[in-house]
Design a protein around this motif. Structure first.
Motif, mmCIF file in Angstrom:
data_model
loop_
_atom_site.group_PDB
_atom_site.id
_atom_site.type_symbol
_atom_site.label_atom_id
_atom_site.label_comp_id
_atom_site.label_asym_id
_atom_site.label_seq_id
_atom_site.Cartn_x
_atom_site.Cartn_y
_atom_site.Cartn_z
ATOM 1 N N LEU A 257 -22.069 -11.718 -17.457
ATOM 2 C CA LEU A 257 -22.658 -12.676 -18.526
ATOM 3 C C LEU A 257 -21.242 -13.464 -18.957
ATOM 4 N N ASN A 258 -20.264 -12.886 -18.546
ATOM 5 C CA ASN A 258 -18.817 -13.561 -18.725
ATOM 6 C C ASN A 258 -18.122 -13.806 -17.199
ATOM 7 N N SER A 259 -19.129 -14.086 -16.301
ATOM 8 C CA SER A 259 -18.704 -14.189 -15.066
ATOM 9 C C SER A 259 -17.524 -15.267 -14.685
ATOM 10 N N ILE A 260 -17.288 -16.178 -15.239
ATOM 11 C CA ILE A 260 -16.101 -17.244 -14.862
ATOM 12 C C ILE A 260 -14.898 -16.460 -15.274
ATOM 13 N N ILE A 261 -14.438 -15.843 -16.049
ATOM 14 C CA ILE A 261 -13.204 -15.107 -16.434
ATOM 15 C C ILE A 261 -13.042 -13.872 -15.591
ATOM 16 N N GLU A 262 -14.354 -13.211 -15.425
ATOM 17 C CA GLU A 262 -14.312 -11.845 -14.594
ATOM 18 C C GLU A 262 -13.890 -12.207 -13.221
ATOM 19 N N ARG A 263 -14.412 -13.440 -12.599
ATOM 20 C CA ARG A 263 -14.377 -13.353 -11.082
ATOM 21 C C ARG A 263 -12.784 -14.039 -11.157
ATOM 22 N N ASN A 264 -12.568 -14.715 -12.261
ATOM 23 C CA ASN A 264 -10.902 -15.381 -11.975
ATOM 24 C C ASN A 264 -10.004 -14.088 -12.143
ATOM 25 N N HIS A 265 -10.317 -13.024 -12.997
ATOM 26 C CA HIS A 265 -9.467 -11.887 -12.986
ATOM 27 C C HIS A 265 -9.223 -11.107 -11.622
ATOM 28 N N ARG A 266 -10.580 -11.265 -10.965
ATOM 29 C CA ARG A 266 -10.490 -10.428 -9.561
ATOM 30 C C ARG A 266 -9.605 -11.148 -8.830
ATOM 31 N N THR A 267 -9.835 -12.328 -8.678
ATOM 32 C CA THR A 267 -8.909 -13.446 -7.824
ATOM 33 C C THR A 267 -7.404 -13.253 -8.019
ATOM 34 N N ILE A 268 -7.246 -13.394 -9.241
ATOM 35 C CA ILE A 268 -5.502 -13.534 -9.579
ATOM 36 C C ILE A 268 -4.971 -12.269 -9.428
ATOM 37 N N PHE A 269 -5.809 -10.972 -9.671
ATOM 38 C CA PHE A 269 -5.274 -9.749 -9.520
ATOM 39 C C PHE A 269 -5.288 -9.278 -8.265
ATOM 40 N N GLU A 270 -6.263 -9.763 -7.285
ATOM 41 C CA GLU A 270 -6.032 -9.445 -6.073
ATOM 42 C C GLU A 270 -5.003 -10.125 -5.263
ATOM 43 N N SER A 271 -4.693 -11.381 -5.799
ATOM 44 C CA SER A 271 -3.632 -12.149 -4.740
ATOM 45 C C SER A 271 -2.188 -11.671 -5.635
ATOM 46 N N ALA A 272 -2.171 -11.024 -6.789
ATOM 47 C CA ALA A 272 -0.879 -10.539 -7.435
ATOM 48 C C ALA A 272 -0.762 -9.215 -6.493
ATOM 49 N N HIS A 273 -1.557 -8.349 -6.324
ATOM 50 C CA HIS A 273 -1.599 -7.007 -5.442
ATOM 51 C C HIS A 273 -1.078 -7.375 -4.080
ATOM 52 N N ALA A 274 -1.831 -8.385 -3.371
ATOM 53 C CA ALA A 274 -1.253 -8.563 -2.217
ATOM 54 C C ALA A 274 0.311 -9.003 -2.105
ATOM 55 N N MET A 275 0.821 -9.843 -3.317
ATOM 56 C CA MET A 275 2.040 -10.191 -3.289
ATOM 57 C C MET A 275 3.175 -8.946 -3.305
ATOM 58 N N LEU A 276 2.668 -8.177 -4.250
ATOM 59 C CA LEU A 276 3.398 -6.981 -4.502
ATOM 60 C C LEU A 276 3.558 -6.155 -3.232
ATOM 61 N N LEU A 277 2.428 -5.963 -2.552
ATOM 62 C CA LEU A 277 2.355 -4.981 -1.290
ATOM 63 C C LEU A 277 3.291 -5.959 -0.333
ATOM 64 N N GLU A 278 3.041 -6.925 0.014
ATOM 65 C CA GLU A 278 4.015 -7.859 0.945
ATOM 66 C C GLU A 278 5.233 -7.812 0.774
ATOM 67 N N ALA A 279 5.787 -8.056 -0.418
ATOM 68 C CA ALA A 279 7.111 -7.766 -0.790
ATOM 69 C C ALA A 279 7.774 -6.406 -1.166
ATOM 70 N N GLN A 280 6.984 -5.765 -1.053
ATOM 71 C CA GLN A 280 7.328 -4.189 -1.058
ATOM 72 C C GLN A 280 7.935 -3.850 -2.588
ATOM 73 N N LEU A 281 7.456 -4.523 -3.578
ATOM 74 C CA LEU A 281 8.040 -4.329 -5.049
ATOM 75 C C LEU A 281 7.332 -3.346 -5.676
#
Length: 160
Positions: A101-125
């Protein structure tokens, strides 16, 4: 005139290098513009909301009609209610355990945090750089064009 969805994510097991344990996001329903803020405590939600209003809403000389959250006590506190009333903004929130019922921000959380996780993994930080990665994920998210939530004139069929 617009609707803003907000939510807080955390506490994270690993604090950021700046000491943050929480992420507080705002997203506009019509434009999908996202703003990320980082908190050390959930109690900072009122101050962050007021800061967001002063930086984003007043600067654009526009008005928020609806403030949508998940019903977390710090997002619907009496202080938040008082602040929203002073800005003539309606508060809506979803019942517990209904993130859809609060899907706009929930989906945004997932998108932002998945991209952040990918950046951290790729940069090995190390994970304590999560705040930096989320900030850049938000910047990238806002840079990608979207027609979601808006209806472009060029997409409408021509009238005969």
């Amino acid at each position: 005139i617009r609707e803003i969805s907000t939510d807080i994510k955390g506490p994270f097991e690993i604090k950021s290098r700046h000491g943050s344990a929480y992420y507080h996001g705002f997203i506009e329903s019509d434009t999908k513009y996202h703003c990320a803020y980082f908190l050390k405590n959930r109690s900072e939600a009122l101050q962050v909301t007021m800061t967001h209003w002063n930086l984003q809403i007043k600067a654009e000389d526009s008005r928020v009609v609806t403030y949508r959250s998940d019903g977390a006590k710090e997002l619907i506190s009496s202080a938040i209610l008082k602040f929203l009333a002073s800005t003539r903004t309606k508060l809506t929130y979803s019942p517990p355990y209904t993130p859809e019922l609060n899907s706009i921000i929930e989906r945004n959380h997932r998108t932002i945090f998945e991209s952040a996780h990918a950046m951290l993994l790729e940069a090995q930080l190390p994970l304590f750089f999560w705040e930096d990665a989320v900030e850049y994920g938000s910047l990238i998210f806002n840079s990608v064009p979207t027609t979601t939530g808006t209806c472009s004139q060029s997409l409408l069929p021509e009238e005969s």
